[in-house]
Design a protein around this motif. Structure first.
Motif, PDB file in Angstrom:
ATOM      1  N   SER A   1       0.786  -1.291  -0.088  1.00 49.43           N
ATOM      2  CA  SER A   1      -0.060  -0.012  -0.118  1.00 49.43           C
ATOM      3  C   SER A   1       0.980   1.175  -0.043  1.00 49.43           C
ATOM      4  CB  SER A   1      -0.998   0.015   1.235  1.00 49.43           C
ATOM      5  OG  SER A   1      -1.773   1.158   1.197  1.00 49.43           O
ATOM      6  N   ALA A   2       1.934   1.136   0.759  1.00 52.56           N
ATOM      7  CA  ALA A   2       2.762   2.324   1.101  1.00 52.56           C
ATOM      8  C   ALA A   2       3.469   2.544  -0.571  1.00 52.56           C
ATOM      9  CB  ALA A   2       3.871   2.236   2.023  1.00 52.56           C
ATOM     10  N   SER A   3       3.909   1.328  -0.984  1.00 52.56           N
ATOM     11  CA  SER A   3       4.531   1.234  -2.262  1.00 52.56           C
ATOM     12  C   SER A   3       3.754   1.878  -3.503  1.00 52.56           C
ATOM     13  CB  SER A   3       4.943  -0.119  -2.908  1.00 52.56           C
ATOM     14  OG  SER A   3       5.941  -0.619  -1.656  1.00 52.56           O
ATOM     15  N   ASN A   4       2.475   1.612  -3.224  1.00 49.58           N
ATOM     16  CA  ASN A   4       1.622   2.382  -4.202  1.00 49.58           C
ATOM     17  C   ASN A   4       1.761   3.731  -4.394  1.00 49.58           C
ATOM     18  OD1 ASN A   4       0.782  -0.214  -4.981  1.00 49.58           O
ATOM     19  ND2 ASN A   4      -1.007  -0.275  -3.859  1.00 49.58           N
ATOM     20  N   ALA A   5       1.579   4.423  -3.162  1.00 52.65           N
ATOM     21  CA  ALA A   5       2.025   5.943  -3.070  1.00 52.65           C
ATOM     22  C   ALA A   5       3.014   6.383  -3.559  1.00 52.65           C
ATOM     23  CB  ALA A   5       1.583   6.292  -1.421  1.00 52.65           C
ATOM     24  N   VAL A   6       4.213   5.688  -3.494  1.00 52.71           N
ATOM     25  CA  VAL A   6       5.500   6.164  -4.037  1.00 52.71           C
ATOM     26  C   VAL A   6       5.209   6.133  -5.621  1.00 52.71           C
ATOM     27  CG1 VAL A   6       7.863   5.508  -4.332  1.00 52.71           C
ATOM     28  CG2 VAL A   6       6.702   5.110  -1.909  1.00 52.71           C
ATOM     29  N   LEU A   7       4.625   4.796  -6.044  1.00 52.10           N
ATOM     30  CA  LEU A   7       4.564   4.686  -7.373  1.00 52.10           C
ATOM     31  C   LEU A   7       3.771   5.895  -8.176  1.00 52.10           C
ATOM     32  CD1 LEU A   7       4.046   0.862  -7.694  1.00 52.10           C
ATOM     33  CD2 LEU A   7       6.237   2.205  -8.439  1.00 52.10           C
ATOM     34  N   VAL A   8       2.544   6.250  -7.461  1.00 54.33           N
ATOM     35  CA  VAL A   8       1.690   7.208  -7.850  1.00 54.33           C
ATOM     36  C   VAL A   8       2.504   8.576  -8.020  1.00 54.33           C
ATOM     37  CG1 VAL A   8      -0.306   8.818  -7.398  1.00 54.33           C
ATOM     38  CG2 VAL A   8      -0.456   5.958  -7.376  1.00 54.33           C
ATOM     39  N   PHE A   9       3.462   8.797  -6.931  1.00 56.08           N
ATOM     40  CA  PHE A   9       4.115   9.863  -6.988  1.00 56.08           C
ATOM     41  C   PHE A   9       5.253  10.296  -8.207  1.00 56.08           C
ATOM     42  CE2 PHE A   9       8.309  11.799  -5.575  1.00 56.08           C
ATOM     43  CZ  PHE A   9       7.686  13.240  -5.349  1.00 56.08           C
ATOM     44  N   LEU A  10       5.830   8.868  -8.564  1.00 59.15           N
ATOM     45  CA  LEU A  10       6.771   8.901  -9.444  1.00 59.15           C
ATOM     46  C   LEU A  10       6.163   9.083 -10.588  1.00 59.15           C
ATOM     47  CD1 LEU A  10       8.883   5.846  -8.405  1.00 59.15           C
ATOM     48  CD2 LEU A  10       9.668   8.128  -8.376  1.00 59.15           C
ATOM     49  N   ILE A  11       4.885   8.511 -10.881  1.00 59.17           N
ATOM     50  CA  ILE A  11       3.984   8.725 -12.111  1.00 59.17           C
ATOM     51  C   ILE A  11       3.720   9.954 -12.420  1.00 59.17           C
ATOM     52  CG2 ILE A  11       1.806   8.140 -13.202  1.00 59.17           C
ATOM     53  CD1 ILE A  11       2.078   5.288 -12.039  1.00 59.17           C
ATOM     54  N   LEU A  12       3.138  10.644 -11.532  1.00 57.81           N
ATOM     55  CA  LEU A  12       2.811  12.359 -11.457  1.00 57.81           C
ATOM     56  C   LEU A  12       4.288  13.043 -11.779  1.00 57.81           C
ATOM     57  CD1 LEU A  12       0.477  12.553  -8.467  1.00 57.81           C
ATOM     58  CD2 LEU A  12      -0.192  12.396 -10.924  1.00 57.81           C
ATOM     59  N   ASN A  13       5.399  12.794 -11.160  1.00 54.05           N
ATOM     60  CA  ASN A  13       6.675  13.355 -11.386  1.00 54.05           C
ATOM     61  C   ASN A  13       6.952  13.146 -12.743  1.00 54.05           C
ATOM     62  OD1 ASN A  13       8.365  14.738  -9.723  1.00 54.05           O
ATOM     63  ND2 ASN A  13       7.867  13.083  -8.215  1.00 54.05           N
ATOM     64  N   LYS A  14       6.764  12.017 -13.628  1.00 54.93           N
ATOM     65  CA  LYS A  14       6.815  11.875 -14.855  1.00 54.93           C
ATOM     66  C   LYS A  14       6.167  12.555 -15.817  1.00 54.93           C
ATOM     67  CE  LYS A  14      10.346   8.925 -15.514  1.00 54.93           C
ATOM     68  NZ  LYS A  14      11.436   9.726 -16.157  1.00 54.93           N
ATOM     69  N   LEU A  15       4.756  12.793 -15.113  1.00 54.94           N
ATOM     70  CA  LEU A  15       3.703  13.749 -16.077  1.00 54.94           C
ATOM     71  C   LEU A  15       4.224  15.121 -16.078  1.00 54.94           C
ATOM     72  CD1 LEU A  15       0.592  12.425 -14.563  1.00 54.94           C
ATOM     73  CD2 LEU A  15       1.134  12.219 -17.104  1.00 54.94           C
ATOM     74  N   VAL A  16       4.947  15.581 -14.996  1.00 53.36           N
ATOM     75  CA  VAL A  16       5.562  16.969 -14.863  1.00 53.36           C
ATOM     76  C   VAL A  16       6.725  16.988 -15.623  1.00 53.36           C
ATOM     77  CG1 VAL A  16       6.564  18.570 -13.290  1.00 53.36           C
ATOM     78  CG2 VAL A  16       4.671  17.379 -12.528  1.00 53.36           C
ATOM     79  N   ASP A  17       7.386  16.000 -15.763  1.00 54.50           N
ATOM     80  CA  ASP A  17       8.926  16.095 -16.638  1.00 54.50           C
ATOM     81  C   ASP A  17       8.494  16.154 -18.160  1.00 54.50           C
ATOM     82  OD1 ASP A  17      10.528  15.633 -14.326  1.00 54.50           O
ATOM     83  OD2 ASP A  17      10.759  13.725 -14.496  1.00 54.50           O
ATOM     84  N   ARG A  18       7.390  15.442 -18.432  1.00 50.75           N
ATOM     85  CA  ARG A  18       6.927  15.546 -19.917  1.00 50.75           C
ATOM     86  C   ARG A  18       5.929  16.646 -20.114  1.00 50.75           C
ATOM     87  NH1 ARG A  18       8.182  12.248 -23.768  1.00 50.75           N
ATOM     88  NH2 ARG A  18       9.792  10.306 -22.934  1.00 50.75           N
ATOM     89  N   GLN A  19       5.789  17.580 -19.147  1.00 53.82           N
ATOM     90  CA  GLN A  19       4.735  18.523 -19.145  1.00 53.82           C
ATOM     91  C   GLN A  19       3.482  18.171 -19.578  1.00 53.82           C
ATOM     92  OE1 GLN A  19       6.841  21.464 -21.691  1.00 53.82           O
ATOM     93  NE2 GLN A  19       8.324  22.019 -20.124  1.00 53.82           N
ATOM     94  N   TRP A  20       2.975  17.235 -19.443  1.00 47.13           N
ATOM     95  CA  TRP A  20       1.642  16.640 -19.716  1.00 47.13           C
ATOM     96  C   TRP A  20       0.598  17.157 -18.641  1.00 47.13           C
ATOM     97  CZ3 TRP A  20       1.853  10.418 -21.305  1.00 47.13           C
ATOM     98  CH2 TRP A  20       2.727  10.538 -22.301  1.00 47.13           C
ATOM     99  N   ILE A  21       1.331  17.350 -17.448  1.00 51.19           N
ATOM    100  CA  ILE A  21       0.371  18.374 -16.528  1.00 51.19           C
ATOM    101  C   ILE A  21       1.154  19.573 -16.176  1.00 51.19           C
ATOM    102  CG2 ILE A  21      -0.824  16.089 -15.450  1.00 51.19           C
ATOM    103  CD1 ILE A  21       0.862  16.486 -13.174  1.00 51.19           C
ATOM    104  N   LYS A  22       0.445  20.577 -15.763  1.00 50.87           N
ATOM    105  CA  LYS A  22       0.938  22.019 -15.547  1.00 50.87           C
ATOM    106  C   LYS A  22       1.223  22.113 -13.859  1.00 50.87           C
ATOM    107  CE  LYS A  22      -1.593  23.330 -19.559  1.00 50.87           C
ATOM    108  NZ  LYS A  22      -2.721  24.229 -20.253  1.00 50.87           N
ATOM    109  N   LEU A  23       0.818  21.244 -13.079  1.00 51.66           N
ATOM    110  CA  LEU A  23       1.120  21.579 -11.720  1.00 51.66           C
ATOM    111  C   LEU A  23       2.530  21.710 -11.430  1.00 51.66           C
ATOM    112  CD1 LEU A  23      -1.617  19.164 -10.081  1.00 51.66           C
ATOM    113  CD2 LEU A  23      -1.838  21.550 -10.066  1.00 51.66           C
TER     114      LEU A  23
END
Length: 353
Positions: A52-74
């Motif tokens: 469960s804790a690993s899932n939170a880390v994975l979601v954080f990494l996925i959202l970071n990838k979205l930021v890196d690729r500028q797919w999200i603007k946050l």
């Protein structure tokens, strides 16, 4: 005949033996622990909380990838609010700490699906992406419904990295990712046959479970349009009862509860989206998951909220990130806090009520 276990609830009896009618991946992953420390010394709650804790880390990494690729603007620091919502403001919280076998399967499904999404962002081989999807199917067959999301991510990443996307490349990627998934599906069918002499029998029709749920499965099958009205009511209309003088002022319905009441922050999903590959893929995964769930014979009872939302929780979290634009507004933070309070209450009720 094998000796019956002390509690046969949610077990299936067949040919003189009792079985857990669930895919085997949880037991397989616990085998090394059983060898090292002994099966009786394994805490399924600790095991579940680790993933469960690993899932939170994975979601954080996925959202970071979205930021890196500028797919999200946050801004990068703002995605922490979405991670908090994912981990503590949804049924993922109480499902993750329970430790019951069914719930561990759901947590592992989220883990493997999040790994498949992360692998797609990293441009890993479609064999690896398909392997993670296959593992999710081995935990919960619904994992297959998220394949459009990882496919769409992979295609858009390839396109942005300068590759030409044509039907040949799309087919090649699809074929390679499909092989591990097909192996997982065939293995699961063989597993059913080895236990119940029927490739398509998971054991749910003869399970020692809730009489109404079992009778529905016998009468209408595991999946049927018959269940759609009831499932939709549970997902979007069921409310808790109010008992101001009782130990639980708000008594949730064990059959399920309105997903927007359980996690109010999900209301921010209601907006217009760009027609980009990965966004369409995310919505496709959500649609296919819910199209399957509304025809399922069981709502997930007993529970707080609607635990099957975990099947689509990763794409839903990603879509929330898109919907928020360039900055998380203060009122969204209030909704996150409210979602966390509600699910802390729900976890306490589920574990102690």
């Amino acid at each position: 005949m094998s000796r019956p276990p002390s509690n046969t609830h949610d077990l299936t009896f067949y040919n003189g033996h009792w079985y857990v009618p669930s895919p085997p991946i949880v037991a397989v992953l616990m085998m090394p622990l059983a060898y090292l420390v002994g099966g009786k010394n394994i805490s399924t709650a600790d095991f579940s909380m680790f993933f469960s804790a690993s899932n939170a880390v994975l979601v954080f990494l996925i959202l970071n990838k979205l930021v890196d690729r500028q797919w999200i603007k946050l801004p990068r620091k703002s995605i922490l609010w979405l991670v908090l919502l994912f981990a503590f403001g949804t049924p993922h919280l109480w499902v993750g700490i329970s430790g019951r076998f069914w719930f561990v399967s759901q947590i592992l499904t989220v883990t493997f699906l999040a790994l498949s999404v992360f692998a797609s962002f990293k441009s890993w081989s479609p064999w690896i992406v398909g392997f993670f999807i296959g593992l999710s199917v081995s935990a919960r067959p619904n994992g297959l419904m998220s394949w459009p999301f990882v496919f769409a991510i992979a295609m858009q990443v390839m396109r942005e990295d300068g590759q030409t996307i044509d039907l040949k490349k799309m087919f090649a990627w699809s074929f390679k990712s499909a092989i591990p998934i097909l192996i997982a599906v065939l293995s699961l069918l063989w597993y059913n046959h080895a236990r119940f002499d029927n490739y398509f029998d998971f054991g749910y029709v003869t399970i020692d479970g809730d009489p109404v749920v079992v009778q529905n499965a016998k009468t209408h099958g595991l999946f049927s349009t018959y269940y759609i009205p009831y499932n939709l009511r549970v997902m979007f209309l069921y409310l808790p009862e109010i008992h101001p003088d009782g130990p639980w002022p708000f008594l949730p319905s064990g059959a399920g509860m309105n997903i927007f009441l359980t996690t109010p922050a999900l209301i921010y999903l209601v907006r217009r989206y760009e027609g980009r590959w990965w966004i369409l893929g995310a919505w496709a995964a959500v649609f296919f998951n819910f199209a399957l769930l509304i025809m399922y014979h069981n709502t997930g009872k007993d529970q707080f909220g609607y635990r099957y939302i975990l099947d689509a929780l990763t794409p839903l979290t990603v879509l929330l990130a898109v919907s928020l634009g360039k900055k998380i507004p203060w009122h969204f933070i209030l909704f996150v806090v409210l979602s966390i309070i509600i699910n802390l209450y729900g976890a306490n009720w589920f574990m102690n009520g």
